[in-house]
Design a protein around this motif. Structure first.
Motif, PDB file in Angstrom:
ATOM      1  N   PHE B 148       0.835  -1.196   0.000  1.00  0.00           N
ATOM      2  CA  PHE B 148       0.000   0.000   0.000  1.00  0.00           C
ATOM      3  C   PHE B 148       0.871   1.247   0.000  1.00  0.00           C
ATOM      4  O   PHE B 148       0.763   2.112   0.861  1.00  0.00           O
ATOM      5  CB  PHE B 148      -0.962   0.008   1.187  1.00  0.00           C
ATOM      6  CG  PHE B 148      -1.949  -1.105   1.107  1.00  0.00           C
ATOM      7  CD1 PHE B 148      -2.782  -1.217   0.009  1.00  0.00           C
ATOM      8  CD2 PHE B 148      -2.041  -2.065   2.089  1.00  0.00           C
ATOM      9  CE1 PHE B 148      -3.690  -2.253  -0.092  1.00  0.00           C
ATOM     10  CE2 PHE B 148      -2.941  -3.105   1.990  1.00  0.00           C
ATOM     11  CZ  PHE B 148      -3.757  -3.195   0.900  1.00  0.00           C
ATOM     12  N   GLN B 149       1.809   1.295  -0.922  1.00  0.00           N
ATOM     13  CA  GLN B 149       2.618   2.490  -1.048  1.00  0.00           C
ATOM     14  C   GLN B 149       2.811   2.819  -2.524  1.00  0.00           C
ATOM     15  O   GLN B 149       2.697   1.952  -3.388  1.00  0.00           O
ATOM     16  CB  GLN B 149       3.968   2.305  -0.373  1.00  0.00           C
ATOM     17  CG  GLN B 149       4.816   1.210  -0.974  1.00  0.00           C
ATOM     18  CD  GLN B 149       6.169   1.141  -0.300  1.00  0.00           C
ATOM     19  OE1 GLN B 149       6.286   1.417   0.885  1.00  0.00           O
ATOM     20  NE2 GLN B 149       7.188   0.784  -1.054  1.00  0.00           N
ATOM     21  N   ILE B 150       3.061   4.078  -2.797  1.00  0.00           N
ATOM     22  CA  ILE B 150       3.225   4.545  -4.164  1.00  0.00           C
ATOM     23  C   ILE B 150       4.479   5.399  -4.198  1.00  0.00           C
ATOM     24  O   ILE B 150       4.681   6.249  -3.328  1.00  0.00           O
ATOM     25  CB  ILE B 150       2.006   5.380  -4.598  1.00  0.00           C
ATOM     26  CG1 ILE B 150       0.782   4.476  -4.747  1.00  0.00           C
ATOM     27  CG2 ILE B 150       2.286   6.118  -5.891  1.00  0.00           C
ATOM     28  CD1 ILE B 150      -0.499   5.223  -4.958  1.00  0.00           C
ATOM     29  N   THR B 151       5.323   5.153  -5.197  1.00  0.00           N
ATOM     30  CA  THR B 151       6.546   5.934  -5.300  1.00  0.00           C
ATOM     31  C   THR B 151       6.373   7.006  -6.366  1.00  0.00           C
ATOM     32  O   THR B 151       6.077   6.700  -7.513  1.00  0.00           O
ATOM     33  CB  THR B 151       7.726   5.020  -5.656  1.00  0.00           C
ATOM     34  OG1 THR B 151       7.759   3.969  -4.702  1.00  0.00           O
ATOM     35  CG2 THR B 151       9.026   5.789  -5.621  1.00  0.00           C
ATOM     36  N   ILE B 152       6.535   8.259  -5.966  1.00  0.00           N
ATOM     37  CA  ILE B 152       6.505   9.372  -6.904  1.00  0.00           C
ATOM     38  C   ILE B 152       7.939   9.881  -6.983  1.00  0.00           C
ATOM     39  O   ILE B 152       8.467  10.371  -5.980  1.00  0.00           O
ATOM     40  CB  ILE B 152       5.577  10.491  -6.409  1.00  0.00           C
ATOM     41  CG1 ILE B 152       4.177   9.915  -6.170  1.00  0.00           C
ATOM     42  CG2 ILE B 152       5.531  11.629  -7.411  1.00  0.00           C
ATOM     43  CD1 ILE B 152       3.223  10.907  -5.561  1.00  0.00           C
ATOM     44  N   PRO B 153       8.598   9.735  -8.124  1.00  0.00           N
ATOM     45  CA  PRO B 153      10.029  10.052  -8.191  1.00  0.00           C
ATOM     46  C   PRO B 153      10.349  11.438  -7.634  1.00  0.00           C
ATOM     47  O   PRO B 153      11.328  11.608  -6.923  1.00  0.00           O
ATOM     48  CB  PRO B 153      10.340   9.976  -9.678  1.00  0.00           C
ATOM     49  CG  PRO B 153       9.307   9.075 -10.243  1.00  0.00           C
ATOM     50  CD  PRO B 153       8.079   9.251  -9.400  1.00  0.00           C
ATOM     51  N   GLU B 154       9.497  12.431  -7.908  1.00  0.00           N
ATOM     52  CA  GLU B 154       9.825  13.794  -7.513  1.00  0.00           C
ATOM     53  C   GLU B 154       9.570  14.043  -6.025  1.00  0.00           C
ATOM     54  O   GLU B 154      10.105  14.978  -5.453  1.00  0.00           O
ATOM     55  CB  GLU B 154       9.004  14.806  -8.329  1.00  0.00           C
ATOM     56  CG  GLU B 154       9.318  14.818  -9.823  1.00  0.00           C
ATOM     57  CD  GLU B 154       8.482  13.828 -10.609  1.00  0.00           C
ATOM     58  OE1 GLU B 154       7.796  12.997  -9.973  1.00  0.00           O
ATOM     59  OE2 GLU B 154       8.502  13.864 -11.846  1.00  0.00           O
ATOM     60  N   LEU B 155       8.742  13.225  -5.418  1.00  0.00           N
ATOM     61  CA  LEU B 155       8.350  13.490  -4.032  1.00  0.00           C
ATOM     62  C   LEU B 155       8.822  12.426  -3.056  1.00  0.00           C
ATOM     63  O   LEU B 155       8.962  12.684  -1.872  1.00  0.00           O
ATOM     64  CB  LEU B 155       6.818  13.571  -3.924  1.00  0.00           C
ATOM     65  CG  LEU B 155       6.148  14.827  -4.443  1.00  0.00           C
ATOM     66  CD1 LEU B 155       4.652  14.738  -4.199  1.00  0.00           C
ATOM     67  CD2 LEU B 155       6.715  16.053  -3.765  1.00  0.00           C
ATOM     68  N   GLY B 156       9.032  11.226  -3.556  1.00  0.00           N
ATOM     69  CA  GLY B 156       9.388  10.129  -2.671  1.00  0.00           C
ATOM     70  C   GLY B 156       8.230   9.155  -2.545  1.00  0.00           C
ATOM     71  O   GLY B 156       7.281   9.199  -3.323  1.00  0.00           O
ATOM     72  N   THR B 157       8.330   8.293  -1.563  1.00  0.00           N
ATOM     73  CA  THR B 157       7.339   7.239  -1.427  1.00  0.00           C
ATOM     74  C   THR B 157       6.216   7.677  -0.490  1.00  0.00           C
ATOM     75  O   THR B 157       6.468   8.194   0.591  1.00  0.00           O
ATOM     76  CB  THR B 157       8.007   5.968  -0.885  1.00  0.00           C
ATOM     77  OG1 THR B 157       9.039   5.610  -1.789  1.00  0.00           O
ATOM     78  CG2 THR B 157       7.020   4.833  -0.788  1.00  0.00           C
ATOM     79  N   VAL B 158       5.000   7.478  -0.958  1.00  0.00           N
ATOM     80  CA  VAL B 158       3.841   7.811  -0.132  1.00  0.00           C
ATOM     81  C   VAL B 158       3.309   6.519   0.451  1.00  0.00           C
ATOM     82  O   VAL B 158       3.003   5.577  -0.282  1.00  0.00           O
ATOM     83  CB  VAL B 158       2.737   8.477  -0.975  1.00  0.00           C
ATOM     84  CG1 VAL B 158       1.588   8.893  -0.085  1.00  0.00           C
ATOM     85  CG2 VAL B 158       3.293   9.662  -1.727  1.00  0.00           C
TER      86      VAL B 158
END
Lengths: 431, 286
Positions: B148-158
């Motif tokens: 249950f996590q999502i990685t956004i390259p510009e922001l990091g892992t949510v």
């Protein structure tokens, strides 16, 4: 909401699972390690654990391997909330372990043998190990090769003859023709714009993401634009090969034709054979070496050279929603002489439905290679209006000619086979 | 605090969904183990409805992701709001300032999966008809369903503070990847047995007489045994009952109303013909 675990009497886990719901039948019958040999010293916890592991091992032997995380899920659930009765244990096990409804009958058999005495007539599981039927594949004399997924075979009819057949080796000329076929397929396959857009120099939509990234280098000034296009994506190709006795001499070459298609478009091609039963041979046929691919198909296809039940086989194909999905929007090619014994109505119905499902329905018959051929049998003439093209293919050379003719079939209007065959001169000179 | 299967059944029934023991156990385990629940079954047995009713029972927001071929991360996870970023640059330019970081949360467009991860109290996430998406999309769901996590390259892992309750549905038009199934609990929803179907009819067609409901359910159960192209689901039998009721109120005798409303139960010409061939045995006591 109240916590169910707390609501239940909190007996020790082992105590309850050893004897699910006080059911006296759930003893260690058949459990390999849970017999009297385990002895009283092993204790109830050990007994239960052994019985559960035995059950999991039996599932694996029955063709239902369970991944470690799924097993851990089951054990965790049982340890935390001991199932109060047998149905609950059944649901715990089924929901955590089962991955596909196709494996349900096998799962139920194993569960019954391990937890419900008398619920099934199966002999003790130990003696059954070797013979434990794989799901969907009971009745096959020899186990299918490893790359075949269970559940692909449809039950044989009474007409069937069981026996495999050696399809022989491909000759020098055969290899040359197969190479030519492999090269000819891609141009013959219909394409449709992909739903997945890709960056491209020109296209129907602006790729804001890319354009913007580039613009940032110029302080937000858009100097060049980027586009998204929908690249062509080949439609699925579905090949149904008749392997019944009336096509005996052509079967190897027809399978070689299917093999070249698989080589040319591996991800988009599906191949089935049918005689008295339907077999999905895509995996077996996808070996890069033609002769080896044919050998593994011959091991799988036990109804080669048997009777014909085209209608029944096609209906079997259409009864499975997953197979239907393969035909939807696909180029469907049936390699068969269309000689249906008995009532042709099921075959005609099935062909009509295939035609409605697919993008184009092409029928290749070895008989149509003869200049004197007319689709005059009851079955063939009745289904002709559903066909987009009826061509003659009896070997690799004729197949090559027909594959090269496919683009014209694909670009033309639908359901033209009947028109062409009532005025044969339009077909060009048949070989 | 996970409700047990029995309590779940009662809670769901209170919201008009009648689930059998298997489905209740499946939901119970999904809540307890925090695993996604993969539901399969014939069309019209109420797979999608499970998520909707769960959201009503738990009081959590229902977030729905309808799958289709070509679904990509921009539609499922997040997208950067380019026009807004562009405006930011222009505004900064006109004021003679630096535009600053353009990849901040305020420029993020949240799509269903990201919204489910960021929902503070948790959410019910419905990933509907996963078999319609292509297999590339499945591969990309794996990270999400596993942790249950999502990685956004510009922001990091949510990461999800409260993991969402995830329900996936599939119509089995395509074989799903093993890796996906391994991460999910699996339940096959079968057609309901007569008792349960009657209860559903009672709840969703108020005013239907008990005897009429009984006959109707009997007929539907028989129809499902015919070799139809598409067997009618619960949704169809409810529609059929509603249609027949409307016609009966207009003055048609009940058996006639049933037959005239048949188009609500069967939606294929070939099936209708097959049904009419068997009409006598099917509708004698309906």
């Amino acid at each position: 909401m109240p916590d169910p675990a707390a609501a239940r009497t909190n007996r020790p886990a082992a105590d309850q699972t050893a004897d699910p719901g006080g059911d006296p039948v759930a003893g260690p019958r058949g459990g390999p390690a849970a017999g009297p040999a385990a002895g009283p010293a092993a204790g109830p916890v050990q007994l239960v654990a052994d019985h559960l592991w035995g059950f999991l091992a039996a599932l694996r032997r029955a063709g239902l391997p369970t991944a470690p995380p799924k097993r851990a899920d089951l054990l965790r659930v049982i340890a935390e909330t001991p199932p109060p009765d047998l149905p609950t244990l059944y649901w715990y096990a089924r929901i955590t372990l089962l991955q596909d409804v196709a494996g349900l009958p096998a799962f139920d058999r194993v569960f019954d043998a391990w937890f419900r005495r008398g619920a099934s007539d199966d002999p003790p599981i130990q003696g059954e190990d070797e013979r434990a039927p794989s799901p969907g594949g009971p009745g096959a004399d020899d186990p299918p090769p490893r790359e075949v997924r269970p559940g692909d075979g449809i039950e044989a009819s009474t007409l069937s003859t069981h026996g495999t057949r050696d399809f022989g080796r491909t000759g020098e000329r055969g290899h040359a023709l197969m190479r030519a076929l492999e090269a000819a397929w891609p141009a013959a396959l219909p394409a449709t714009p992909s739903r997945r857009r890709r960056p491209a120099r020109s296209g129907d939509r602006l790729d804001v993401r890319h354009a913007w990234r580039r613009a940032r280098r110029h302080h937000g000034e858009f100097i060049e634009l980027r586009h998204l296009a929908r690249p062509p994506r080949p439609r699925r190709l579905l090949i149904l090969v008749d392997v019944s006795g009336s096509l005996r001499q052509h079967t190897p070459d027809l399978l070689r034709v299917a093999h070249t298609a698989l080589r040319a478009a591996p991800a988009r091609t599906e191949v089935f054979t049918f005689g008295t039963r339907l077999t999905r041979v895509t995996a077996a046929l996808s070996h890069p070496h033609a002769d080896r691919a044919l050998r593994s198909v011959s091991r799988m296809v036990t109804d080669a050279d048997g009777g014909t039940a085209i209608g029944e086989a096609l209906e079997g194909f259409l009864a499975d929603p997953r197979f239907v999905a393969l035909a939807r929007g696909a180029l469907v090619i049936v390699l068969s002489d269309g000689l249906e014994r008995g009532d042709p109505a099921p075959m005609v119905r099935a062909t009509a439905r295939l035609s409605r499902l697919g993008h184009r329905l092409v029928w290749w018959s070895p008989l149509a290679c003869s200049p004197a051929y007319r689709p005059a049998t009851r079955a063939m003439s009745a289904q002709l209006p559903s066909l987009d093209h009826l061509g003659g293919v009896r070997d690799l050379a004729t197949a090559l000619a027909e594959v090269r003719r496919l683009p014209a079939v694909l670009s033309g209007p639908r359901h033209t086979a009947a028109r062409h065959w009532s005025t044969p001169h339009l077909m060009g000179a048949p070989r | 605090m996970t409700p047990g299967p029995g309590e779940l059944a009662a809670a769901l029934a209170g919201k008009g969904y009648f689930a059998d023991e298997g489905l209740c156990t499946a939901i119970h385990l999904a809540l307890r183990l925090g695993r996604p629940l993969l539901l399969e079954g014939e069309p019209g047995v109420g797979k999608t409805e499970v998520a909707a009713v769960l959201s009503r029972v738990t009081g959590l927001e229902l977030i729905r992701l309808q799958c289709f071929e070509g679904l990509d991360s921009g539609q499922a996870l997040y997208e950067w709001d380019y026009p807004k970023q562009l405006l930011q640059v222009r505004v900064a330019e006109s004021r003679g300032q630096e535009a600053g970081d353009l990849y901040r949360e305020e420029f993020l467009l949240r799509r269903p999966l990201l919204r489910a991860v960021q929902a503070e109290r948790g959410a019910v996430l419905l990933i509907d008809e996963i078999d319609r998406a292509d297999s590339e999309f499945e591969a990309f769901l794996l990270e999400f369903l596993g942790d249950f996590q999502i990685t956004i390259p510009e922001l990091g892992t949510v990461r999800a503070g409260t993991p969402p309750i995830v329900v996936l549905t599939s119509n089995r038009t395509r074989e799903l990847h093993d890796a996906l199934k391994r991460r999910c609990l699996y339940h096959w929803i079968a057609f309901p047995e007569p008792d349960r179907e009657r209860a559903i009819l009672r709840a969703s067609v108020p005013g239907l007489e008990e005897r009429a409901a009984e006959g109707l359910v009997r007929a539907v159960q028989r129809v499902r045994r015919l070799p139809l192209l598409k067997r009618p689901g619960i949704a169809e039998s409810v529609e059929w009952a509603r249609g027949a009721m409307a016609l009966a109120e207009g003055g048609d005798p009940w058996p006639v109303a049933l037959r005239r409303a048949l188009g609500l139960l069967i939606k294929d010409e070939e099936d209708t013909r097959l049904l009419l061939d068997h009409a006598e045995e099917l509708f004698t006591d309906a």
